[in-house]
Design a protein around this motif. Structure first.
Motif, PDB file in Angstrom:
ATOM      1  N   ASN A  35     116.792  42.529  12.425  1.00 16.98           N
ATOM      2  CA  ASN A  35     117.039  42.011  13.719  1.00 16.98           C
ATOM      3  C   ASN A  35     117.446  40.529  13.374  1.00 16.98           C
ATOM      4  OD1 ASN A  35     117.760  41.106  16.266  1.00 16.98           O
ATOM      5  ND2 ASN A  35     116.198  42.501  17.220  1.00 16.98           N
ATOM      6  N   THR A  36     118.673  39.876  13.715  1.00 17.89           N
ATOM      7  CA  THR A  36     119.099  38.392  13.466  1.00 17.89           C
ATOM      8  C   THR A  36     118.546  37.415  14.380  1.00 17.89           C
ATOM      9  OG1 THR A  36     120.922  38.927  14.446  1.00 17.89           O
ATOM     10  CG2 THR A  36     120.889  38.749  12.011  1.00 17.89           C
ATOM     11  N   THR A  37     118.157  38.229  15.582  1.00 23.51           N
ATOM     12  CA  THR A  37     117.768  37.193  16.524  1.00 23.51           C
ATOM     13  C   THR A  37     116.197  36.698  16.533  1.00 23.51           C
ATOM     14  OG1 THR A  37     117.230  38.940  18.011  1.00 23.51           O
ATOM     15  CG2 THR A  37     119.290  38.081  18.535  1.00 23.51           C
ATOM     16  N   PHE A  38     116.155  35.294  16.423  1.00 22.29           N
ATOM     17  CA  PHE A  38     114.687  34.766  15.954  1.00 22.29           C
ATOM     18  C   PHE A  38     113.826  34.815  17.487  1.00 22.29           C
ATOM     19  CE2 PHE A  38     111.962  30.787  15.787  1.00 22.29           C
ATOM     20  CZ  PHE A  38     111.184  31.722  14.879  1.00 22.29           C
ATOM     21  N   ILE A  39     112.909  35.813  17.443  1.00 20.08           N
ATOM     22  CA  ILE A  39     111.662  35.428  18.507  1.00 20.08           C
ATOM     23  C   ILE A  39     110.346  35.084  17.821  1.00 20.08           C
ATOM     24  CG2 ILE A  39     110.629  36.730  20.385  1.00 20.08           C
ATOM     25  CD1 ILE A  39     113.103  38.834  20.324  1.00 20.08           C
ATOM     26  N   SER A  40     109.883  34.156  18.192  1.00 24.23           N
ATOM     27  CA  SER A  40     108.618  33.679  17.666  1.00 24.23           C
ATOM     28  C   SER A  40     107.599  34.696  17.981  1.00 24.23           C
ATOM     29  CB  SER A  40     108.336  32.181  18.283  1.00 24.23           C
ATOM     30  OG  SER A  40     107.298  31.503  17.482  1.00 24.23           O
ATOM     31  N   THR A  41     106.880  35.026  17.008  1.00 26.19           N
ATOM     32  CA  THR A  41     105.670  35.888  17.418  1.00 26.19           C
ATOM     33  C   THR A  41     104.628  35.018  18.202  1.00 26.19           C
ATOM     34  OG1 THR A  41     105.920  36.969  15.364  1.00 26.19           O
ATOM     35  CG2 THR A  41     103.636  37.194  16.445  1.00 26.19           C
ATOM     36  N   ILE A  42     104.106  35.558  19.482  1.00 24.99           N
ATOM     37  CA  ILE A  42     103.086  35.213  19.972  1.00 24.99           C
ATOM     38  C   ILE A  42     101.665  35.582  19.934  1.00 24.99           C
ATOM     39  CG2 ILE A  42     101.945  34.926  22.649  1.00 24.99           C
ATOM     40  CD1 ILE A  42     104.995  35.300  23.663  1.00 24.99           C
ATOM     41  N   GLY A  43     100.930  34.686  19.155  1.00 27.28           N
ATOM     42  CA  GLY A  43      99.660  34.887  18.588  1.00 27.28           C
ATOM     43  C   GLY A  43      99.368  35.988  17.363  1.00 27.28           C
ATOM     44  N   ILE A  44      99.292  37.241  17.725  1.00 31.85           N
ATOM     45  CA  ILE A  44      99.090  37.967  16.916  1.00 31.85           C
ATOM     46  C   ILE A  44      99.765  39.509  17.122  1.00 31.85           C
ATOM     47  CG2 ILE A  44      96.690  38.547  17.640  1.00 31.85           C
ATOM     48  CD1 ILE A  44      96.885  38.673  13.934  1.00 31.85           C
ATOM     49  N   ASP A  45     100.450  40.308  16.590  1.00 27.84           N
ATOM     50  CA  ASP A  45     100.949  41.721  16.765  1.00 27.84           C
ATOM     51  C   ASP A  45     100.497  42.556  15.573  1.00 27.84           C
ATOM     52  OD1 ASP A  45     102.114  43.751  17.857  1.00 27.84           O
ATOM     53  OD2 ASP A  45     103.963  42.778  17.940  1.00 27.84           O
ATOM     54  N   PHE A  46     100.628  43.611  15.539  1.00 28.12           N
ATOM     55  CA  PHE A  46     100.377  44.632  14.220  1.00 28.12           C
ATOM     56  C   PHE A  46     101.466  45.927  14.517  1.00 28.12           C
ATOM     57  CE2 PHE A  46      98.264  47.174  17.651  1.00 28.12           C
ATOM     58  CZ  PHE A  46      98.040  48.311  17.127  1.00 28.12           C
ATOM     59  N   LYS A  47     101.588  46.685  13.548  1.00 27.29           N
ATOM     60  CA  LYS A  47     102.232  47.726  13.107  1.00 27.29           C
ATOM     61  C   LYS A  47     101.514  48.616  12.143  1.00 27.29           C
ATOM     62  CE  LYS A  47     107.031  46.286  14.315  1.00 27.29           C
ATOM     63  NZ  LYS A  47     107.078  47.338  15.430  1.00 27.29           N
ATOM     64  N   ILE A  48     101.980  49.871  12.286  1.00 31.57           N
ATOM     65  CA  ILE A  48     101.316  50.965  11.425  1.00 31.57           C
ATOM     66  C   ILE A  48     102.036  51.517  10.703  1.00 31.57           C
ATOM     67  CG2 ILE A  48      99.980  53.067  11.465  1.00 31.57           C
ATOM     68  CD1 ILE A  48      98.124  51.106  12.695  1.00 31.57           C
ATOM     69  N   LYS A  49     101.933  51.814   9.404  1.00 31.25           N
ATOM     70  CA  LYS A  49     102.590  52.767   8.599  1.00 31.25           C
ATOM     71  C   LYS A  49     101.750  53.169   7.533  1.00 31.25           C
ATOM     72  CE  LYS A  49     106.862  53.150   5.969  1.00 31.25           C
ATOM     73  NZ  LYS A  49     108.175  53.421   6.158  1.00 31.25           N
ATOM     74  N   GLN A  54      99.010  57.851  -4.947  1.00 33.45           N
ATOM     75  CA  GLN A  54      98.241  58.661  -6.115  1.00 33.45           C
ATOM     76  C   GLN A  54      97.551  59.693  -5.092  1.00 33.45           C
ATOM     77  OE1 GLN A  54      95.292  55.909  -7.306  1.00 33.45           O
ATOM     78  NE2 GLN A  54      96.865  54.501  -8.018  1.00 33.45           N
ATOM     79  N   GLY A  55      98.383  60.506  -4.453  1.00 28.51           N
ATOM     80  CA  GLY A  55      97.834  61.913  -3.691  1.00 28.51           C
ATOM     81  C   GLY A  55      97.196  61.355  -2.489  1.00 28.51           C
ATOM     82  N   LYS A  56      97.112  60.194  -2.192  1.00 30.71           N
ATOM     83  CA  LYS A  56      96.372  59.951  -0.636  1.00 30.71           C
ATOM     84  C   LYS A  56      97.094  59.400   0.079  1.00 30.71           C
ATOM     85  CE  LYS A  56      91.545  58.805  -2.553  1.00 30.71           C
ATOM     86  NZ  LYS A  56      91.655  59.144  -4.050  1.00 30.71           N
ATOM     87  N   LYS A  57      96.658  59.826   1.372  1.00 31.78           N
ATOM     88  CA  LYS A  57      97.444  59.275   2.547  1.00 31.78           C
ATOM     89  C   LYS A  57      96.759  58.049   3.067  1.00 31.78           C
ATOM     90  CE  LYS A  57     100.073  62.900   4.711  1.00 31.78           C
ATOM     91  NZ  LYS A  57     100.190  64.139   5.463  1.00 31.78           N
ATOM     92  N   ILE A  58      97.466  56.931   2.797  1.00 31.82           N
ATOM     93  CA  ILE A  58      96.768  55.551   3.213  1.00 31.82           C
ATOM     94  C   ILE A  58      97.607  55.037   4.541  1.00 31.82           C
ATOM     95  CG2 ILE A  58      96.465  53.283   2.577  1.00 31.82           C
ATOM     96  CD1 ILE A  58      96.420  54.492  -0.562  1.00 31.82           C
ATOM     97  N   LYS A  59      96.679  54.988   5.385  1.00 30.39           N
ATOM     98  CA  LYS A  59      97.319  54.161   6.718  1.00 30.39           C
ATOM     99  C   LYS A  59      97.238  52.731   6.565  1.00 30.39           C
ATOM    100  CE  LYS A  59      97.216  55.098  11.529  1.00 30.39           C
ATOM    101  NZ  LYS A  59      96.414  56.186  12.462  1.00 30.39           N
ATOM    102  N   LEU A  60      98.611  52.145   6.608  1.00 28.71           N
ATOM    103  CA  LEU A  60      98.378  50.680   6.565  1.00 28.71           C
ATOM    104  C   LEU A  60      98.430  50.161   8.110  1.00 28.71           C
ATOM    105  CD1 LEU A  60     100.977  50.014   3.603  1.00 28.71           C
ATOM    106  CD2 LEU A  60      98.582  50.200   3.408  1.00 28.71           C
ATOM    107  N   GLN A  61      97.569  49.344   8.353  1.00 28.09           N
ATOM    108  CA  GLN A  61      97.443  48.621   9.468  1.00 28.09           C
ATOM    109  C   GLN A  61      98.057  47.054   9.267  1.00 28.09           C
ATOM    110  OE1 GLN A  61      94.231  46.925  12.788  1.00 28.09           O
ATOM    111  NE2 GLN A  61      93.906  49.145  12.405  1.00 28.09           N
ATOM    112  N   ILE A  62      98.996  46.791   9.646  1.00 34.71           N
ATOM    113  CA  ILE A  62      99.576  45.435   9.050  1.00 34.71           C
ATOM    114  C   ILE A  62      99.584  44.382  10.406  1.00 34.71           C
ATOM    115  CG2 ILE A  62     101.233  43.980   7.822  1.00 34.71           C
ATOM    116  CD1 ILE A  62     102.205  47.306   7.195  1.00 34.71           C
ATOM    117  N   TRP A  63      98.736  43.415  10.219  1.00 31.85           N
ATOM    118  CA  TRP A  63      98.786  42.522  11.045  1.00 31.85           C
ATOM    119  C   TRP A  63      99.782  41.220  10.851  1.00 31.85           C
ATOM    120  CZ3 TRP A  63      96.070  43.060  15.616  1.00 31.85           C
ATOM    121  CH2 TRP A  63      95.060  44.135  15.644  1.00 31.85           C
TER     122      TRP A  63
END
Lengths: 201, 217
Positions: A35-49, A54-63
């Motif tokens: 997304n090209t529109t710049f929206i400044s992050t307020i404080g802290i947010d996270f996403k999960i992927k 190596q055959g392991k399912k790894i949940k990344l919690q990215i702050w």
């Protein structure tokens, strides 16, 4: 509780000056969009992927942290729990590169000692506006013994590679053990069980 | 000199002044009025009036044959000093008045400037004055923001867990009852009428599993 959908949970953190593209880097990785529109992050947010390594399912919690100084006290309280930290600068913004040492100091002060670090020079699609040569990024990364990638969230360059490499580096030093049944832990401090036990034993 | 009797032009008490005086006062004006004035209100013109009157009186005395030459020179000298003093006094007074007016306007400027500044300027080092009429003024503390963000992230995490659970349920169970999404049995509570099979027993423990169990009737 439903059946566990992952084997390991890694907590990552994105830091760097305001406007370098931390949120865009994360958005590209988690949603494969830009997304090209710049929206400044307020404080802290996270996403999960969830990724598979190596055959392991790894949940990344990215702050995703706000780069603005006024959120400093909020964002630094999230350093402690991070197993990997991505320090992002903007190759078209000299100031964001100069501030790398300041961000590295923040990591030293607030993060776990054995946190996995990585340096990203974002916006590498904007070659005509580049002010930080790639060699300078490589040099500072070498001096601090950390990995370095030039990335572009817009052109989708090296984004997935950077996250997977960081996850692999963390996986390499993670002791093989059954993951406990904790789910997404959104508390700011406290560290990570299993992670901390390794570094403190 | 016709009026004061001086032999040389330089010694005449009206030297350089006479014609000005005659032109200014004419016949009817009275130079003697200068003697009535308050000493602090004297102008250099009044000094010339006084000189004129004294000169005229000296002329009367000398015309009677008295020897007044020394007195005449002393009077001229005193009048010259008098002229210098009055001149100097008036100039100083004018300067002081100008200085006073300048300071007054400077003071006014500073007062209006500082009163207009008060709303927007910082009240001191590291202090900010907040405009209470500004709808975008800072209102919440960092601690409050921190708590709101923590709650937001907590809810976001819970939503993700719920979505994941839903996804599991959909992929694992729904294929048998795909169009059942709208079938809601309003007569009996969902939790009471679930003759769960052995296979589904594990799934029934989740809240979502319980809520959707009526579909398998």
């Amino acid at each position: 509780m439903a059946k566990k959908t992952y084997d390991l949970l890694f907590k990552l953190l994105l830091i760097g000056d305001s406007g370098v593209g931390k949120t865009c880097v994360l958005f590209r990785f988690s949603d494969d969009a830009f997304n090209t529109t710049f929206i400044s992050t307020i404080g802290i947010d996270f996403k999960i992927k969830t990724v598979e390594l190596q055959g392991k399912k790894i949940k990344l919690q990215i702050w995703d942290t706000a780069g603005q100084e006024r959120f400093h006290t909020i964002t630094t309280s999230y350093y402690r729990g991070a197993m990997g930290i991505m320090l992002v600068y903007d190759i078209t913004n000299a100031k964001s590169f100069e501030n790398i040492s300041k961000w590295l100091r923040n990591i030293d002060e607030h993060a776990n000692e054995d946190v996995e670090r990585m340096l990203l020079g974002n916006k590498c699609d904007m070659e005509d506006k580049r002010v930080v040569p790639k060699a300078k990024g490589e040099q500072i990364a070498r001096e601090h013994g950390i990995r370095f990638f030039e990335t572009s969230a817009k052109a989708n360059i090296n984004i997935e590679k950077a996250f997977l490499t960081l996850a692999e580096d963390i996986l390499r030093k993670t002791p093989v053990k059954e993951p406990n049944s904790e789910n997404v832990d959104i508390s700011s401090g406290g560290g990570v069980t299993g992670w901390k036990s390794k570094c403190c034993s | 000199c016709f009026y004061c009797g001086a032999v040389f032009e330089e010694t005449c008490i009206f030297y350089g002044l006479f014609y000005v005086l005659v032109m200014e006062f004419g016949e009817e004006s009275s130079p003697a009025l200068a003697f009535e004035k308050d000493a602090f209100e004297l102008t250099v013109e009044d000094v010339y009036d006084i000189s004129y009157v004294i000169g005229r009186d000296l002329l009367k005395i000398s015309s009677t044959g008295e020897e007044v030459s020394d007195l005449q020179f002393r009077i001229v000298r005193v009048l010259e000093m008098f002229e210098t003093l009055v001149n100097k006094y008036n100039l100083s007074l004018e300067e002081l008045k100008m200085e006073r007016d300048n300071l007054k306007s400077e003071l006014d400027r500073i007062i209006t400037e500082s009163s207009s500044r008060q709303g927007t300027q910082t009240a001191g080092p590291n202090q900010l004055v907040v405009d209470l009429t500004d709808p975008n003024r800072p209102r919440f503390t960092m601690q409050e923001l921190k708590e709101v963000l923590q709650e937001r992230n907590q809810l976001k995490a819970q939503l993700m867990v719920a979505q994941e659970e839903l996804q599991l349920y959909k992929s694992g169970i729904l294929p048998h009852a795909e169009p059942a999404m709208v079938e809601v049995d309003l007569d009996s509570p969902a939790a009471t009428d679930s003759p769960a099979t052995v296979n589904d027993a594990k799934e029934e423990k989740t809240t979502i599993g319980k809520l959707f169990s009526f579909r398998r009737k």
